[in-house]
Motif scaffolding. Sequence first.
Motif, mmCIF file in Angstrom:
data_model
loop_
_atom_site.group_PDB
_atom_site.id
_atom_site.type_symbol
_atom_site.label_atom_id
_atom_site.label_comp_id
_atom_site.label_asym_id
_atom_site.label_seq_id
_atom_site.Cartn_x
_atom_site.Cartn_y
_atom_site.Cartn_z
ATOM 1 N N UNK A 1 0.821 -1.206 0.000
ATOM 2 C CA UNK A 1 0.000 0.000 0.000
ATOM 3 C C UNK A 1 0.857 1.258 0.000
ATOM 4 N N UNK A 2 1.985 1.204 0.705
ATOM 5 C CA UNK A 2 2.869 2.367 0.733
ATOM 6 C C UNK A 2 3.370 2.729 -0.655
ATOM 7 N N UNK A 3 3.675 1.711 -1.463
ATOM 8 C CA UNK A 3 4.131 1.947 -2.837
ATOM 9 C C UNK A 3 3.023 2.600 -3.660
ATOM 10 N N UNK A 4 1.794 2.095 -3.505
ATOM 11 C CA UNK A 4 0.668 2.655 -4.257
ATOM 12 C C UNK A 4 0.433 4.118 -3.866
ATOM 13 N N UNK B 1 6.542 -2.378 6.419
ATOM 14 C CA UNK B 1 5.291 -3.136 6.322
ATOM 15 C C UNK B 1 4.231 -2.512 7.231
ATOM 16 N N UNK B 2 4.596 -1.394 7.880
ATOM 17 C CA UNK B 2 3.622 -0.617 8.670
ATOM 18 C C UNK B 2 3.761 0.844 8.240
ATOM 19 N N UNK B 3 3.342 1.112 7.025
ATOM 20 C CA UNK B 3 3.574 2.420 6.423
ATOM 21 C C UNK B 3 2.900 3.554 7.192
ATOM 22 N N UNK C 1 2.562 3.757 10.579
ATOM 23 C CA UNK C 1 3.427 4.099 11.700
ATOM 24 C C UNK C 1 4.661 4.865 11.211
ATOM 25 N N UNK C 2 5.239 4.420 10.095
ATOM 26 C CA UNK C 2 6.408 5.105 9.537
ATOM 27 C C UNK C 2 6.073 6.549 9.182
ATOM 28 N N UNK C 3 4.892 6.756 8.607
ATOM 29 C CA UNK C 3 4.480 8.108 8.237
ATOM 30 C C UNK C 3 4.292 8.968 9.487
ATOM 31 N N UNK C 4 3.686 8.398 10.537
ATOM 32 C CA UNK C 4 3.492 9.138 11.780
ATOM 33 C C UNK C 4 4.827 9.556 12.378
ATOM 34 N N UNK C 5 5.813 8.662 12.333
ATOM 35 C CA UNK C 5 7.136 8.985 12.864
ATOM 36 C C UNK C 5 7.755 10.150 12.101
ATOM 37 N N UNK C 6 7.536 10.194 10.789
ATOM 38 C CA UNK C 6 8.057 11.307 9.985
ATOM 39 C C UNK C 6 7.309 12.606 10.267
ATOM 40 N N UNK C 7 6.013 12.514 10.563
ATOM 41 C CA UNK C 7 5.267 13.722 10.946
ATOM 42 C C UNK C 7 5.871 14.354 12.197
ATOM 43 N N UNK C 8 6.261 13.515 13.144
ATOM 44 C CA UNK C 8 6.871 14.023 14.374
ATOM 45 C C UNK C 8 8.206 14.680 14.068
ATOM 46 N N UNK D 1 6.063 -6.731 14.268
ATOM 47 C CA UNK D 1 7.372 -6.808 13.615
ATOM 48 C C UNK D 1 7.711 -5.502 12.910
ATOM 49 N N UNK D 2 6.753 -4.963 12.169
ATOM 50 C CA UNK D 2 7.016 -3.734 11.427
ATOM 51 C C UNK D 2 7.331 -2.562 12.334
ATOM 52 N N UNK D 3 6.572 -2.418 13.412
ATOM 53 C CA UNK D 3 6.806 -1.316 14.347
ATOM 54 C C UNK D 3 8.141 -1.485 15.056
ATOM 55 N N UNK D 4 8.440 -2.695 15.496
ATOM 56 C CA UNK D 4 9.696 -2.952 16.196
ATOM 57 C C UNK D 4 10.901 -2.613 15.304
ATOM 58 N N UNK D 5 10.826 -2.967 14.024
ATOM 59 C CA UNK D 5 11.931 -2.692 13.116
ATOM 60 C C UNK D 5 12.132 -1.209 12.872
#
Length: 380
Positions: free
Chosen positions: A111-114, A225-227, A229-236, A269-273
């Motif tokens: 989904x992140x790629x799309x 694989x948790x796009x 959460x990754x996006x939220x981290x970048x917002x911060x 797994x995705x969040x931990x990584x």
Amino acid sequence: MLPELVLHVSVIVCTVLLAYFVLGLVAYLTYTPQQATEPAEDVRLVIPTIGSENVRDSLETCLDHHREMFADYELYVLTDEGADLETELREYPGYTTVVVPDSFECEAVAKGRAIQYFIESVVDEEPDYWYGFIDDDNLVKDDRFLYEIPHYEAEGYGAMNAVLSPRRGDSLVTYVMDHVRLLDDLTVFRAFTGLLGRPYIGFHGELLTVRGDVLSEIGFDRHSIVEDFAFAAELIEADVRTWQSGTRVSILSPHTVRDLFKQRSRWFVGTWNLLWDASPLTRLMTGVRMVSWICAILAGPVAVLASPYASSLSIPVVLAVAPSITGAIYGVTYLYGIVSVDKWWRGVLVPFLPLFAVFEAVTPLYAVLFSDRSFTVIDK
């Protein structure tokens, strides 16, 4: 010695969970999303989908629902080249279909790629809109977020999330268990995303709504694989303020317990990584919750088995009762889910309340033993 040690571990884990709940309770009682008098007009809604045959029913329900509810807004459906339903989606009434070509290359997957392709092909050209992304099994239940956008845009906010409410699939067990997501949204997610305006414990992909310029600046072009959460981290990292909407989004619960394990283990797994590259506060707030999740499989049984020793240990009363209070909170949450099912099933499900907690707690173990560390789409 052993009973003393394990009881202290149980108390610590349950106290941490209880502390997050108390913070969330403060947010629940004090935070109310604000609205303007008129709805935003500069909003576009996007439904990314894998477009496979096994999601046909939920996808068609999703598309029809939002075409009717948001008839005055521009709607997009986003899928991959070669998807089973690609041809049908190109002709679906009321939607503009965007197809991600096989040749498109970026770091993101699934989904992140799309979404990254959509950003580069649509958002970058028209960054003045707000873009809301809706999963293909979601049903947005109201339009409150449209009235909130003008207020928060004027205040300089750049993104928002909604409140998730479970909808029954094929499994009563997963439906009942998914009520924990509703509890989290009304408490801890409301505290961070809403009250503090900083998503330190992540975002949901369901109705993730972002101002176009912020979406273009941050993007989704990162391997995860948790796009969400990754996006939220970048917002911060970018110091973008967020709010939690009053809008409810109905989510379809996994059809089997195995699907639930696959879903939860992907989150784990995705969040931990990603955690190690996040901001210090994100690592702290999310990391503590994840460690508590890992230890939760021991916390409940340990509290019961070691309880005869509690009176002889120097544990403050307020902490000694933490396991009982935490257990009661989750028990009541599961009961809330049970009372919403058919009356006949209520008596059948109540005796299995402890099992629901066990299923949730063993997710980290399942993730370690069985997860393939890839993005998996469960049946819908």
